[in-house]
Every structure is written in structure tokens, then in C-alpha cells.
Enzyme design. Structure first.
Site, mmCIF file in Angstrom:
data_model
loop_
_atom_site.group_PDB
_atom_site.id
_atom_site.type_symbol
_atom_site.label_atom_id
_atom_site.label_comp_id
_atom_site.label_asym_id
_atom_site.label_seq_id
_atom_site.Cartn_x
_atom_site.Cartn_y
_atom_site.Cartn_z
ATOM 1 N N LYS A 5 24.089 -13.546 4.501
ATOM 2 C CA LYS A 5 24.992 -12.552 5.102
ATOM 3 C C LYS A 5 24.913 -12.586 6.628
ATOM 4 O O LYS A 5 25.899 -12.335 7.319
ATOM 5 C CB LYS A 5 24.642 -11.145 4.593
ATOM 6 C CG LYS A 5 25.224 -10.820 3.228
ATOM 7 C CD LYS A 5 26.728 -10.548 3.297
ATOM 8 C CE LYS A 5 27.295 -10.121 1.965
ATOM 9 N NZ LYS A 5 28.753 -9.955 1.960
ATOM 10 N N GLU A 39 21.053 -5.081 4.902
ATOM 11 C CA GLU A 39 19.959 -5.994 4.543
ATOM 12 C C GLU A 39 19.651 -6.966 5.685
ATOM 13 O O GLU A 39 18.558 -7.517 5.759
ATOM 14 C CB GLU A 39 20.311 -6.783 3.279
ATOM 15 C CG GLU A 39 20.191 -5.989 1.992
ATOM 16 C CD GLU A 39 18.755 -5.618 1.649
ATOM 17 O OE1 GLU A 39 17.931 -6.519 1.497
ATOM 18 O OE2 GLU A 39 18.457 -4.416 1.542
ATOM 19 N N THR A 50 25.993 -6.406 6.026
ATOM 20 C CA THR A 50 25.099 -5.508 5.264
ATOM 21 C C THR A 50 23.863 -5.081 6.054
ATOM 22 O O THR A 50 23.334 -5.835 6.877
ATOM 23 C CB THR A 50 24.631 -6.215 3.969
ATOM 24 O OG1 THR A 50 23.547 -5.478 3.398
ATOM 25 C CG2 THR A 50 24.131 -7.629 4.218
ATOM 26 N N TYR A 78 19.737 -13.639 0.263
ATOM 27 C CA TYR A 78 21.007 -12.903 0.390
ATOM 28 C C TYR A 78 21.210 -12.453 1.837
ATOM 29 O O TYR A 78 22.272 -12.660 2.432
ATOM 30 C CB TYR A 78 20.995 -11.679 -0.545
ATOM 31 C CG TYR A 78 22.101 -10.681 -0.266
ATOM 32 C CD1 TYR A 78 23.413 -10.931 -0.679
ATOM 33 C CD2 TYR A 78 21.848 -9.485 0.412
ATOM 34 C CE1 TYR A 78 24.434 -10.019 -0.423
ATOM 35 C CE2 TYR A 78 22.860 -8.570 0.670
ATOM 36 C CZ TYR A 78 24.153 -8.834 0.246
ATOM 37 O OH TYR A 78 25.158 -7.932 0.507
HETATM 38 P P1 NAP Z 1 30.000 -6.460 -6.255
HETATM 39 O O1 NAP Z 1 30.384 -5.276 -7.086
HETATM 40 O O2 NAP Z 1 28.848 -7.282 -6.658
HETATM 41 O O3 NAP Z 1 31.294 -7.414 -6.164
HETATM 42 C C1 NAP Z 1 31.205 -8.733 -5.728
HETATM 43 C C2 NAP Z 1 32.521 -9.412 -5.996
HETATM 44 O O4 NAP Z 1 32.452 -10.779 -5.538
HETATM 45 C C3 NAP Z 1 32.922 -9.482 -7.487
HETATM 46 O O5 NAP Z 1 34.292 -9.204 -7.598
HETATM 47 C C4 NAP Z 1 32.635 -10.940 -7.840
HETATM 48 O O6 NAP Z 1 33.444 -11.440 -8.891
HETATM 49 C C5 NAP Z 1 33.031 -11.605 -6.530
HETATM 50 N N1 NAP Z 1 32.544 -12.970 -6.417
HETATM 51 C C6 NAP Z 1 31.291 -13.419 -6.559
HETATM 52 N N2 NAP Z 1 31.244 -14.754 -6.376
HETATM 53 C C7 NAP Z 1 32.515 -15.159 -6.130
HETATM 54 C C8 NAP Z 1 33.112 -16.411 -5.872
HETATM 55 N N3 NAP Z 1 32.402 -17.547 -5.842
HETATM 56 N N4 NAP Z 1 34.446 -16.457 -5.633
HETATM 57 C C9 NAP Z 1 35.194 -15.332 -5.668
HETATM 58 N N5 NAP Z 1 34.678 -14.106 -5.936
HETATM 59 C C10 NAP Z 1 33.354 -14.024 -6.149
HETATM 60 O O7 NAP Z 1 29.771 -6.035 -4.743
HETATM 61 P P2 NAP Z 1 30.194 -4.684 -3.976
HETATM 62 O O8 NAP Z 1 29.105 -3.700 -4.140
HETATM 63 O O9 NAP Z 1 31.578 -4.330 -4.316
HETATM 64 O O10 NAP Z 1 30.107 -5.174 -2.471
HETATM 65 C C11 NAP Z 1 31.228 -5.754 -1.820
HETATM 66 C C12 NAP Z 1 30.755 -6.611 -0.656
HETATM 67 O O11 NAP Z 1 30.024 -5.818 0.268
HETATM 68 C C13 NAP Z 1 29.813 -7.744 -1.040
HETATM 69 O O12 NAP Z 1 30.079 -8.816 -0.162
HETATM 70 C C14 NAP Z 1 28.433 -7.190 -0.776
HETATM 71 O O13 NAP Z 1 27.522 -8.235 -0.522
HETATM 72 C C15 NAP Z 1 28.709 -6.342 0.439
HETATM 73 N N6 NAP Z 1 27.861 -5.161 0.629
HETATM 74 C C16 NAP Z 1 27.681 -4.276 -0.389
HETATM 75 C C17 NAP Z 1 26.940 -3.134 -0.166
HETATM 76 C C18 NAP Z 1 26.746 -2.101 -1.249
HETATM 77 O O14 NAP Z 1 25.862 -1.259 -1.102
HETATM 78 N N7 NAP Z 1 27.572 -2.091 -2.295
HETATM 79 C C19 NAP Z 1 26.394 -2.893 1.107
HETATM 80 C C20 NAP Z 1 26.619 -3.820 2.123
HETATM 81 C C21 NAP Z 1 27.375 -4.946 1.882
HETATM 82 P P3 NAP Z 1 33.003 -11.362 -10.436
HETATM 83 O O15 NAP Z 1 33.496 -10.019 -10.911
HETATM 84 O O16 NAP Z 1 33.715 -12.497 -11.051
HETATM 85 O O17 NAP Z 1 31.522 -11.480 -10.484
HETATM 86 O O1 F7E Z 2 17.740 -2.060 -4.764
HETATM 87 C C1 F7E Z 2 14.314 -1.032 -5.567
HETATM 88 C C2 F7E Z 2 14.525 -2.407 -4.990
HETATM 89 O O2 F7E Z 2 19.206 -3.625 -6.013
HETATM 90 C C3 F7E Z 2 17.420 -0.953 -3.941
HETATM 91 C C4 F7E Z 2 23.298 -4.492 -2.573
HETATM 92 O O3 F7E Z 2 24.531 -3.842 -2.729
HETATM 93 O O4 F7E Z 2 22.553 -2.856 -0.989
HETATM 94 C C5 F7E Z 2 22.226 -3.475 -2.222
HETATM 95 O O5 F7E Z 2 20.986 -4.134 -2.138
HETATM 96 C C6 F7E Z 2 15.905 -0.758 -3.905
HETATM 97 C C7 F7E Z 2 15.119 -2.049 -3.636
HETATM 98 O O6 F7E Z 2 19.974 -2.619 -3.796
HETATM 99 C C8 F7E Z 2 14.467 -1.374 -9.171
HETATM 100 O O7 F7E Z 2 13.298 -3.129 -4.914
HETATM 101 C C9 F7E Z 2 13.180 -0.418 -7.730
HETATM 102 O O8 F7E Z 2 14.105 -1.776 -2.717
HETATM 103 O O9 F7E Z 2 19.900 -1.208 -5.781
HETATM 104 P P1 F7E Z 2 19.249 -2.390 -5.190
HETATM 105 P P2 F7E Z 2 19.597 -3.434 -2.488
HETATM 106 O O10 F7E Z 2 18.631 -4.502 -2.762
HETATM 107 O O11 F7E Z 2 19.242 -2.438 -1.452
HETATM 108 C C10 F7E Z 2 22.640 -3.748 0.132
HETATM 109 C C11 F7E Z 2 23.024 -2.943 1.339
HETATM 110 C C12 F7E Z 2 23.517 -4.919 -0.128
HETATM 111 O O12 F7E Z 2 24.127 -5.457 0.788
HETATM 112 C C13 F7E Z 2 23.415 -5.548 -1.461
HETATM 113 O O13 F7E Z 2 24.581 -6.319 -1.740
HETATM 114 O O14 F7E Z 2 15.491 -0.325 -5.192
HETATM 115 N N1 F7E Z 2 14.179 -1.021 -7.031
HETATM 116 N N2 F7E Z 2 13.333 -0.634 -9.042
HETATM 117 C C14 F7E Z 2 15.006 -1.616 -7.901
HETATM 118 N N3 F7E Z 2 16.134 -2.318 -7.714
HETATM 119 C C15 F7E Z 2 16.775 -2.786 -8.799
HETATM 120 N N4 F7E Z 2 17.936 -3.448 -8.644
HETATM 121 N N5 F7E Z 2 16.280 -2.593 -10.075
HETATM 122 C C16 F7E Z 2 15.121 -1.903 -10.311
HETATM 123 O O15 F7E Z 2 14.696 -1.737 -11.447
#
Ligand code: NAP
Ligand code: F7E
Length: 339
Positions: free
Chosen positions: A153, A127, A125, A149
Site C-alpha cells: 500500500k 497500516e 491505509t 500488505y
Molecule cells: P474488501 O471488502 O476486502 O474489498 C476488496 C475488493 O477488491 C473486493 O471487491 C475484491 O474482489 C477486490 N479485488 C481483490 N483482488 C482483485 C483483483 N486482482 N482485481 C480486481 N479486484 C480485486 O476491502 P474494503 O474494506 O472494501 O476496502 C477497500 C479498499 O480500501 C481496499 O483497497 C483496502 O485495502 C483499503 N482500506 C480499507 C480499510 C478498511 O478498514 N476497510 C482501511 C484502509 C484502506 P472479490 O470480491 O472478488 O474478492
Molecule cells: O485486525 C487483531 C489483529 O484484521 C485488527 C484492513 O481493512 O484495517 C484492516 O486491517 C486487529 C489486529 O484489521 C483477531 O491482530 C485479534 O491487530 O480486523 P483486522 P487490520 O489488520 O487492522 C486496515 C486499516 C486496512 O487497511 C486493512 O485492509 O485485531 N485481532 N484477533 C484479530 N484480527 C483478525 N482478523 N482476526 C482475529 O481473530
């Protein structure tokens, strides 16, 4: 027929990747966490619930990882499961470290022992860059994680590289910047905004409360990004790739765009106060800042450089524009509210 194992199949990316691989003719094994109420709504939304072979599995439970690999012998494994919510990682740092970080070693070590010829993808990620000093961020930018987190990662990222180098496993990491969609979890800011806008439009709520509006994110469309995961495992060698659009926006801009698309007049809290500090009735829908949504530490500005993925994987980072992404999400939430 190729076999793929996808962990986190109930999540956003798991659902989109399953769809992509099914369309490519793969047999898809979806590893899901067994909970009291099944959570397959995303697979249902994409119409693939009955096409994915679902396997109960938990990343913290080595026997279940072993069983999934031993019983189904996947050619490709995509580790998308994680505790993925940055804010929650401050409240549950140990669980996040275990699930999101250490579990990747459990997984890789089982691969090393029983299926070393399989290809492995790790969901790294942006992050991990945290408040980086270099813009845009690429594969050579130093890491500076700012949350439990991101720290977890980063551990997972390094152990993936380590197992690849030490044991010759085909293990690649995609450093993905934020990617969103209509099936994004509602905790994340983009979906919180688009579902909030739809509820306001439907008259169910009267305002939207958010945290830090000034942070910038490089937001792409999840459906485009999962394609790059697949491309990484088709590449001739394991490697690390940044996946991003190369363009970023503030949370505030996302709010403004979403309100405009929904045809709602936006008002920021405080802009309409009278002399005694009372909120004037402007007829606008108010967006309020609530300190409870601020994090102990935030990442201010993320911007990715996807040049390596473009050159080596022929991936297109500009398939879906920011405007189109917000529109796709707002329209899907408005449709949901209309039933
Ligand atoms: P998500 O919607 O939060 O999905 C996370 C998945 O992990 C869910 O299916 C959850 O299952 C499962 N999980 C959590 N704990 C587990 C455990 N102990 N054993 C087995 N499964 C478990 O995340 P996403 O947005 O699809 O992202 C996919 C991956 O990419 C994640 O690793 C995330 O950290 C990474 N990532 C995401 C982004 C982004 O912007 N979306 C960017 C960079 C990296 P439940 O349904 O049971 O909760
Ligand atoms: O926050 C600000 C918050 O929670 C984005 C995950 O998929 O992407 C995700 O992480 C920004 C932050 O995503 C609210 O403070 C303001 O600056 O949507 P987010 P994230 O933290 O960037 C990365 C790439 C991952 O890997 C992660 O798994 O938005 N913000 N107001 C808020 N955020 C939330 N959630 N809620 C608010 O009300």
C-alpha cells in the site's frame, strides 16, 4: 451525468461508495473480478445490484483496465480493489505486492496515456504508519509499514503522488483508518466478533476464538468514510488526507461492547479455572485466545488525526460513535441469524 468507475465494487467500501454516488446522480461502473460464483451480496444488501453497471475486470490484467477506461471514459475513478487482509498478506506476499501495490502503476499509466483529465482516488491505509512513534498520526507522520500488505500500500501511495506530480494527473490518496459495517468481511476482527456473538446467541456455537486482544484501532463506520473519498475528488487540488474518528479502542473493548449489546454474559478464558487448572462451569460465554490468529508482526496502536479533512473537506468524523458502530453491526448480525 458524471461517470464513476469503482474497482473493488464487490467489497465493503465499493458497495457503500456505489450507493453514495448513485444517490448523487452518478452513472456508476462497478469493476468486479470474474469468479465462478458471483459475489454481489453486498450490492444486494444495499439494494443497488441492478443499478450499478458491472464490468469484468482484474487489477493484474492491464487489458481489462484499459478496456474499462477506454470503453466507459469515467470522469472519476476510485481504486478500492486490493488484497486487503493484512494476515493473508504474510502468506501471499507476492500476490499482495502485485495486486495491492504494482497494479496501481498499471492503472495510473493507462490513465496517463488515454484519460489524463480523469480524477483518480487511491485507497491508502493507516497500516502504512505501522508502529508509529507519533500520536495521533496525521499526514506528516513518518511511515513504518509492518506487513507485506502495508508495504504494498505504501508503494501504491507513493506512485499515486508521483504520477500526480510528474504528469499533472488529479490523483488523491485517502489514508483511511479502520472502518467497519454490517457488510464488512467476516475475516476482519470486528465482523468476526459481531457475527460470532450472533451465532452464540442463536445457540450455533459456544465460544469465540480470537488472537491479539490488546491492539488498539481507530474504528469508524464505512458509510461515513466513503463520503470523504468523494469529497477528496471534489476538492480543487489533488491531495492526501487522513480519514479517522480521532478515538481508538482495544479489540478487548470491542468484544466487551458487542457482548453487552447482545445481552450475553462474557467470560475470558482462564478467569474461571479451578485449583487443577480445569475450566469451571461459570455459565458465561467464553472468549478464548488462539495463537493461530496472531500475526508474525502486528500494529499495536493506531489513532488518526482527521483535522485536515475536517478543515478542508468539511467532513464530519464524529457522525457515528464507537458505541453506535458496534450496535449497528451486532443488531444486523442478530437479525441475520433470526433469518
Ligand atoms: P474488501 O471488502 O476486502 O474489498 C476488496 C475488493 O477488491 C473486493 O471487491 C475484491 O474482489 C477486490 N479485488 C481483490 N483482488 C482483485 C483483483 N486482482 N482485481 C480486481 N479486484 C480485486 O476491502 P474494503 O474494506 O472494501 O476496502 C477497500 C479498499 O480500501 C481496499 O483497497 C483496502 O485495502 C483499503 N482500506 C480499507 C480499510 C478498511 O478498514 N476497510 C482501511 C484502509 C484502506 P472479490 O470480491 O472478488 O474478492
Ligand atoms: O485486525 C487483531 C489483529 O484484521 C485488527 C484492513 O481493512 O484495517 C484492516 O486491517 C486487529 C489486529 O484489521 C483477531 O491482530 C485479534 O491487530 O480486523 P483486522 P487490520 O489488520 O487492522 C486496515 C486499516 C486496512 O487497511 C486493512 O485492509 O485485531 N485481532 N484477533 C484479530 N484480527 C483478525 N482478523 N482476526 C482475529 O481473530
Amino acid at each position: 451525468m458524471k461517470k464513476a468507475l469503482i474497482t473493488g465494487v464487490t467489497g465493503q467500501d465499493g458497495a457503500y461508495l456505489s450507493k453514495l454516488l448513485l444517490d448523487k446522480g452518478y452513472e456508476v461502473y462497478g469493476a468486479y473480478r470474474r469468479i465462478s460464483t458471483p459475489n454481489f451480496w453486498r450490492l444486494e444488501y444495499l439494494g443497488i445490484r441492478d443499478k450499478v453497471k458491472l464490468i469484468p475486470f482484474d487489477l493484474t490484467d492491464s487489458p481489462s483496465i484499459l478496456a474499462a477506461i477506454k470503453n466507459f471514459e469515467p470522469d472519476e475513478m476510485y481504486n478500492l480493489a486490493a488484497q486487503s487482509f493484512v494476515e493473508a498478506s504474510f502468506d501471499q506476499p507476492v500476490a499482495t505486492g502485485d495486486i495491492t501495490g504494482l497494479s496501481v502503476t498499471r492503472f495510473l499509466d493507462i490513465i496517463r496515456q488515454i484519460k489524463p483529465d480523469a480524477k483518480f482516488y487511491q485507497a491508502s491505509t493507516s497500516e502504512m504508519f505501522g508502529n508509529a512513534k507519533q500520536f495521533p498520526q496525521d499526514e506528516n507522520t513518518p511511515f513504518c509499514p509492518e506487513s507485506p500488505y502495508a508495504v504494498a500500500k505504501l508503494y501504491a501511495h507513493w506512485i499515486t503522488k508521483n504520477y500526480s506530480q510528474s504528469y499533472g494527473i488529479f490523483a488523491s490518496s485517502g489514508i483511511l483508518f479502520n472502518h467497519e459495517s454490517p457488510i464488512r468481511g467476516e475475516e476482519f476482527v470486528t465482523r468476526k466478533i459481531t457475527s460470532g456473538v450472533a451465532k452464540i446467541k442463536a445457540g450455533k456455537v459456544s465460544c469465540l476464538e480470537l488472537g491479539n486482544l490488546d491492539t488498539r484501532r481507530d474504528w469508524g463506520f464505512a458509510q461515513d468514510f466513503v463520503e470523504c473519498m468523494w469529497l477528496m475528488l471534489q476538492h480543487r487540488t489533488p491531495d492526501i488526507f487522513v480519514v479517522a474518528t480521532g478515538e481508538n479502542h482495544t479489540v478487548r473493548e470491542f468484544v466487551e461492547k458487542a457482548f453487552a449489546i447482545a445481552g450475553l454474559e462474557l467470560g475470558w478464558e482462564g478467569e474461571g479455572k479451578d485449583e487443577v487448572g480445569k475450566e469451571k462451569r461459570t455459565g458465561k460465554v467464553l472468549v478464548k485466545v488462539n495463537p493461530k490468529f496472531f500475526r508474525p508482526r502486528d500494529v499495536d496502536n493506531l489513532l488518526g488525526n482527521p483535522a485536515k479533512a475536517v478543515e478542508h473537506l468539511k467532513w464530519n468524523p464524529k457522525k457515528t460513535s464507537f458505541e453506535d458502530l458496534v450496535r449497528i453491526m451486532v443488531e444486523a448480525d442478530l437479525k441475520r441469524e433470526q433469518g
